[in-house]
Design a protein around this motif. Structure first.
Motif, PDB file in Angstrom:
ATOM      1  N   SER A   6       0.815  -1.215   0.000  1.00 32.05           N
ATOM      2  CA  SER A   6       0.000   0.000   0.000  1.00 32.05           C
ATOM      3  C   SER A   6       0.849   1.265   0.000  1.00 32.05           C
ATOM      4  O   SER A   6       0.419   2.298   0.487  1.00 32.05           O
ATOM      5  N   LYS A  21      -0.613 -11.904 -16.401  1.00 31.61           N
ATOM      6  CA  LYS A  21      -1.958 -11.784 -15.841  1.00 31.61           C
ATOM      7  C   LYS A  21      -2.044 -12.503 -14.501  1.00 31.61           C
ATOM      8  O   LYS A  21      -2.550 -11.966 -13.515  1.00 31.61           O
ATOM      9  N   TYR A  25      -2.598 -10.981 -10.407  1.00 36.66           N
ATOM     10  CA  TYR A  25      -3.529 -11.339  -9.323  1.00 36.66           C
ATOM     11  C   TYR A  25      -2.816 -11.197  -7.984  1.00 36.66           C
ATOM     12  O   TYR A  25      -3.392 -10.757  -6.989  1.00 36.66           O
ATOM     13  N   ASP A  31      -1.441  -5.597  -2.768  1.00 38.20           N
ATOM     14  CA  ASP A  31      -1.625  -4.188  -3.108  1.00 38.20           C
ATOM     15  C   ASP A  31      -0.327  -3.528  -3.566  1.00 38.20           C
ATOM     16  O   ASP A  31       0.076  -2.486  -3.053  1.00 38.20           O
ATOM     17  N   LEU A  47      -5.858  -5.701 -17.873  1.00 38.20           N
ATOM     18  CA  LEU A  47      -6.947  -5.334 -16.981  1.00 38.20           C
ATOM     19  C   LEU A  47      -6.534  -5.089 -15.539  1.00 38.20           C
ATOM     20  O   LEU A  47      -7.032  -4.167 -14.896  1.00 38.20           O
ATOM     21  N   ALA A  48      -5.649  -5.921 -15.010  1.00 34.65           N
ATOM     22  CA  ALA A  48      -5.339  -5.815 -13.585  1.00 34.65           C
ATOM     23  C   ALA A  48      -4.115  -4.958 -13.302  1.00 34.65           C
ATOM     24  O   ALA A  48      -3.688  -4.832 -12.155  1.00 34.65           O
ATOM     25  N   VAL A 344      -9.316 -19.830 -18.102  1.00 35.62           N
ATOM     26  CA  VAL A 344      -9.513 -19.368 -19.475  1.00 35.62           C
ATOM     27  C   VAL A 344      -8.662 -18.117 -19.656  1.00 35.62           C
ATOM     28  O   VAL A 344      -8.768 -17.178 -18.873  1.00 35.62           O
ATOM     29  N   LYS A 348      -9.439 -14.088 -27.627  1.00 40.21           N
ATOM     30  CA  LYS A 348     -10.752 -14.152 -28.276  1.00 40.21           C
ATOM     31  C   LYS A 348     -10.784 -15.135 -29.450  1.00 40.21           C
ATOM     32  O   LYS A 348     -11.832 -15.674 -29.783  1.00 40.21           O
TER      33      LYS A 348
ATOM     34  N   SER B   6     -15.214 -16.030 -22.498  1.00 39.58           N
ATOM     35  CA  SER B   6     -14.649 -15.287 -23.620  1.00 39.58           C
ATOM     36  C   SER B   6     -15.713 -14.828 -24.615  1.00 39.58           C
ATOM     37  O   SER B   6     -15.436 -14.663 -25.785  1.00 39.58           O
ATOM     38  N   LYS B  21     -13.592  -7.012  -5.133  1.00 37.05           N
ATOM     39  CA  LYS B  21     -12.243  -7.189  -5.667  1.00 37.05           C
ATOM     40  C   LYS B  21     -11.882  -8.668  -5.744  1.00 37.05           C
ATOM     41  O   LYS B  21     -11.389  -9.153  -6.765  1.00 37.05           O
ATOM     42  N   TYR B  25     -11.191 -11.319  -9.193  1.00 41.92           N
ATOM     43  CA  TYR B  25     -10.098 -12.251  -9.540  1.00 41.92           C
ATOM     44  C   TYR B  25     -10.677 -13.450 -10.274  1.00 41.92           C
ATOM     45  O   TYR B  25     -10.098 -13.969 -11.225  1.00 41.92           O
ATOM     46  N   ARG B  28     -11.714 -13.036 -13.821  1.00 42.79           N
ATOM     47  CA  ARG B  28     -10.564 -13.050 -14.724  1.00 42.79           C
ATOM     48  C   ARG B  28     -10.215 -14.476 -15.108  1.00 42.79           C
ATOM     49  O   ARG B  28      -9.859 -14.757 -16.244  1.00 42.79           O
ATOM     50  N   LYS B  29     -10.304 -15.375 -14.134  1.00 45.42           N
ATOM     51  CA  LYS B  29      -9.971 -16.784 -14.367  1.00 45.42           C
ATOM     52  C   LYS B  29     -10.895 -17.389 -15.421  1.00 45.42           C
ATOM     53  O   LYS B  29     -10.487 -18.234 -16.191  1.00 45.42           O
ATOM     54  N   PHE B  30     -12.144 -16.946 -15.417  1.00 49.17           N
ATOM     55  CA  PHE B  30     -13.107 -17.457 -16.394  1.00 49.17           C
ATOM     56  C   PHE B  30     -13.270 -16.498 -17.575  1.00 49.17           C
ATOM     57  O   PHE B  30     -14.102 -16.723 -18.437  1.00 49.17           O
ATOM     58  N   ASP B  31     -12.492 -15.412 -17.584  1.00 50.08           N
ATOM     59  CA  ASP B  31     -12.598 -14.402 -18.637  1.00 50.08           C
ATOM     60  C   ASP B  31     -14.029 -13.916 -18.823  1.00 50.08           C
ATOM     61  O   ASP B  31     -14.562 -13.909 -19.943  1.00 50.08           O
ATOM     62  N   LEU B  47      -9.721  -1.770 -10.215  1.00 48.69           N
ATOM     63  CA  LEU B  47      -8.631  -2.160 -11.090  1.00 48.69           C
ATOM     64  C   LEU B  47      -8.929  -3.343 -11.995  1.00 48.69           C
ATOM     65  O   LEU B  47      -8.556  -3.344 -13.162  1.00 48.69           O
ATOM     66  N   ALA B  48      -9.602  -4.356 -11.460  1.00 46.25           N
ATOM     67  CA  ALA B  48      -9.773  -5.580 -12.248  1.00 46.25           C
ATOM     68  C   ALA B  48     -11.100  -5.627 -13.004  1.00 46.25           C
ATOM     69  O   ALA B  48     -11.413  -6.618 -13.642  1.00 46.25           O
ATOM     70  N   ALA B  49     -11.874  -4.552 -12.938  1.00 49.74           N
ATOM     71  CA  ALA B  49     -13.135  -4.506 -13.672  1.00 49.74           C
ATOM     72  C   ALA B  49     -12.872  -4.122 -15.124  1.00 49.74           C
ATOM     73  O   ALA B  49     -11.985  -3.325 -15.398  1.00 49.74           O
ATOM     74  N   ASN B  50     -13.656  -4.680 -16.055  1.00 45.75           N
ATOM     75  CA  ASN B  50     -13.531  -4.230 -17.442  1.00 45.75           C
ATOM     76  C   ASN B  50     -13.997  -2.790 -17.554  1.00 45.75           C
ATOM     77  O   ASN B  50     -13.391  -1.980 -18.243  1.00 45.75           O
ATOM     78  N   GLY B 346      -5.709  -2.771   0.253  1.00 49.44           N
ATOM     79  CA  GLY B 346      -5.377  -1.644  -0.606  1.00 49.44           C
ATOM     80  C   GLY B 346      -6.027  -0.334  -0.199  1.00 49.44           C
ATOM     81  O   GLY B 346      -6.072   0.613  -0.992  1.00 49.44           O
TER      82      GLY B 346
END
Lengths: 385, 385
Positions: A6, A21, A25, A31, A47-48, A344, A348, B6, B21, B25, B28-31, B47-50, B346
């Motif tokens: 932090s 990627k 995580y 942080d 993304l992250a 995954v 794409k 995907s 948050k 995570y 992301r693993k499942f896209d 941060l990890a949001a589209n 964080g």
């Protein structure tokens, strides 16, 4: 005392692919603020990351500029500009792993020579500066076929490697520096991931085993622990730790090796980063390989490396004959099986053999995990409809 | 067949706090593509949001607009506009968990009544529409002290709950609808997380136990599995599953309960989302609670809920007397201990009792994990220097 957590500390990562990627995580968990550089605006790690920069990893100025912006620089791919890393280290920047490891690894001839110079067992080999020299040696009978031919540079995921059985195959080989390696009859292909921190703490993971398809020469499963004798496993780990020490490596080093018919361990090659053979660790290890890489490069105490359960990893590669928008056929079927987690990667489009993800299967009984893994392998298909 | 992976499928998440948050995570693993709404531009999940949208979770139009933009809507916090969820469901949008669960849970008096109506054991209680009515009942002796007073709405993390020992304390209570609950002498405070999917598949996690500080009335450790008889554990899980069924809940439901002196199980309250009592699952469970919530709301097969190892979770709360930029004192010391993983949320500023993170301790032997957890608790301090 270090204040990564932090704080305003910034970690730079060269490469924003799937490994990046998964590494990100872990930066979220601690942080730690990140700046990621990748040539693709669709990089999976985009993304992250706190900050994402599009740019060429082989370009000196791009890498230099990124390095100057951060407190610590690491990479998730070997194909980066080493000169820039060298300059950054000269300027006092922390770059882990060091350009010195990378220099010794990027050229496989140098890597092989390094093993020999440091008393690290590896299969017998000869180095040739040009294709012409290599051809001459074969024709003169200095090298007897069959032999393993390897390109010194640019090989990745099995590309740049051929088993040469007859002189006819010579014409198919590309130009350039190469290595001729004796064909070693081996029982098992194994790997050990070793973490080493700047203060010199070293921890290795249990030995994993690559299980090949019975007829096609292709790894189908990565199993942890390897189904080998404890003595052989201990020898393999000790040797992998020796390799990490020899490089004075900082960060993760994935050490690929052969177990010969008479239980000798020969080092094949190394990768200075989190590795496909360590993906099982996300589900199965006390400390997963990505967290461990972070702990190592940040000079934090290394985590426990033992496993919580037996684990098997199956790569998800694009099926032959399928190119286009991806579908993960039967992914719901495999998710019904206990201890099965698909990862995954978020690409794409699928292409034949493209790495699109992986599946981890865990079970306290490795034999049972292997049985489930077989069902996973049979069901899921990466296709385009 | 569903094509989440995907594809162009979009998941909306109300709330971008720490739970959001950790949920991200797993997306992301499942896209899986996400849109997150939170009032704070510094939301941990940003941060990890589209896509991230800043906005008020209690505002009807803001929540409605977000819901219309996505294919499926979920939340990580109960304080959201329920009318908007209702409207979205009316429009045919998938909202999991349903507004119907939320409606029954947001008002604790309604929640208690729901338990009673469905034959779910809970401590005896009386509901009062106003503070005045409650005061009158105490003064008339209809209610005998000591008694547990709970505000019907707005309570969170122990706020809105008082143990009333004398009439003098009445004047300190806020206005509003409230519940008087009998003080139940209990052996243990337990919790069970239950996942349920739209198609009705139900899976519960092992029972966890809250261990309290010997003198201060404060949870110090969450242990999995709970150190209770197998029979009691089976009863607790069965009851928790019954609660999930009664709500026809979709997603995770965290069910908090008391084990009385004579091994009765009484339901205390529920939370319709991933929960603090399930954080241990990230390291210890075959399927962590965040992945399980995703599997449930996406109507995918639910994952195995058993544990790989014993686990203990310690919350990292801000120390008293410290307000300002946060430092995690001795975090490196605890990282030396085997099986110890800190999760730093964080937040840049610490305040007394603010939840700043948590630490998970895993070990195959729970007693050993408990010993290590004690050392963690003694060492790490969340302070401002």
């Amino acid at each position: 005392m270090v204040h990564y957590f932090s704080s305003n500390f910034k970690l730079g990562i060269l490469g924003g692919g799937q490994l990046g990627k998964m590494l990100l995580y872990e930066t979220r968990k601690f942080d730690i603020s990140t700046v990621v550089l990748d040539p693709s605006p669709q990089a999976p790690a985009k993304l992250a990351a706190n900050t994402f920069r599009e740019g060429d990893l082989m370009d000196y100025n791009t890498v230099l500029a990124l390095g100057r912006e951060v407190d610590l620089l690491t990479f998730e791919i070997e194909a980066v500009n080493v000169e820039a890393l060298k300059q950054l280290e000269k300027e006092g920047k922390k770059v882990y792993p060091s350009y010195q490891t990378l220099e010794k690894i990027q050229d496989k001839a140098v890597q092989k020579q390094f093993f020999e110079d440091h008393g690290i067992p590896t299969s017998p080999f000869k180095i040739f500066s040009t294709k012409k020299e290599f051809e001459a040696a074969v024709e003169k009978g200095d090298i007897s076929l069959p032999i393993v031919w390897k390109s010194a540079t640019g090989g990745y995921d099995g590309r740049g490697v051929s088993i040469l059985k007859s002189q006819d195959q010579l014409k198919e080989l590309p130009e350039g520096k190469c290595i001729a390696e004796n064909l070693v009859p081996f029982k098992n292909e194994l790997a050990v991931i070793v973490a080493r921190s700047p203060k010199g703490e070293v921890k290795s993971y249990p030995v994993v085993e690559m299980e090949f398809h019975p007829t096609a020469n292709q790894v189908e499963y990565v199993l942890c622990p390897a189904r080998i004798d404890d003595e052989v496993a201990a020898k393999a780990r000790k040797l992998a730790e020796k390799v990490s020490q020899a490089f004075e490596h900082v960060g993760l080093l994935a050490v690929e090796m052969f177990q010969t018919k008479d239980d000798e361990i020969l080092i094949n090659e190394v990768a200075p980063r989190p590795h496909n053979s360590g993906h099982y660790s996300i589900e199965a290890s006390y400390t997963n390989q990505f967290e461990q890489h972070l702990r190592a490069i940040l000079d934090l105490p290394l985590g426990e490396t033992k496993s919580k359960t037996g684990a098997i990893m199956v790569n998800l590669a694009g099926e032959e004959g399928h190119t286009g928008p991806v579908t993960y056929k039967n992914i719901e079927e495999i998710m019904k099986l206990p201890g099965v987690t698909p990862h995954v990667y978020g690409k794409k489009e699928t292409r034949p053999f493209r790495k699109m993800g992986h599946v981890t299967i865990i079970h306290e009984d490795l034999a049972k995990a292997r049985e489930i893994a077989g069902r996973v392998k049979e069901s899921i298909k990466v296709i385009s409809e």
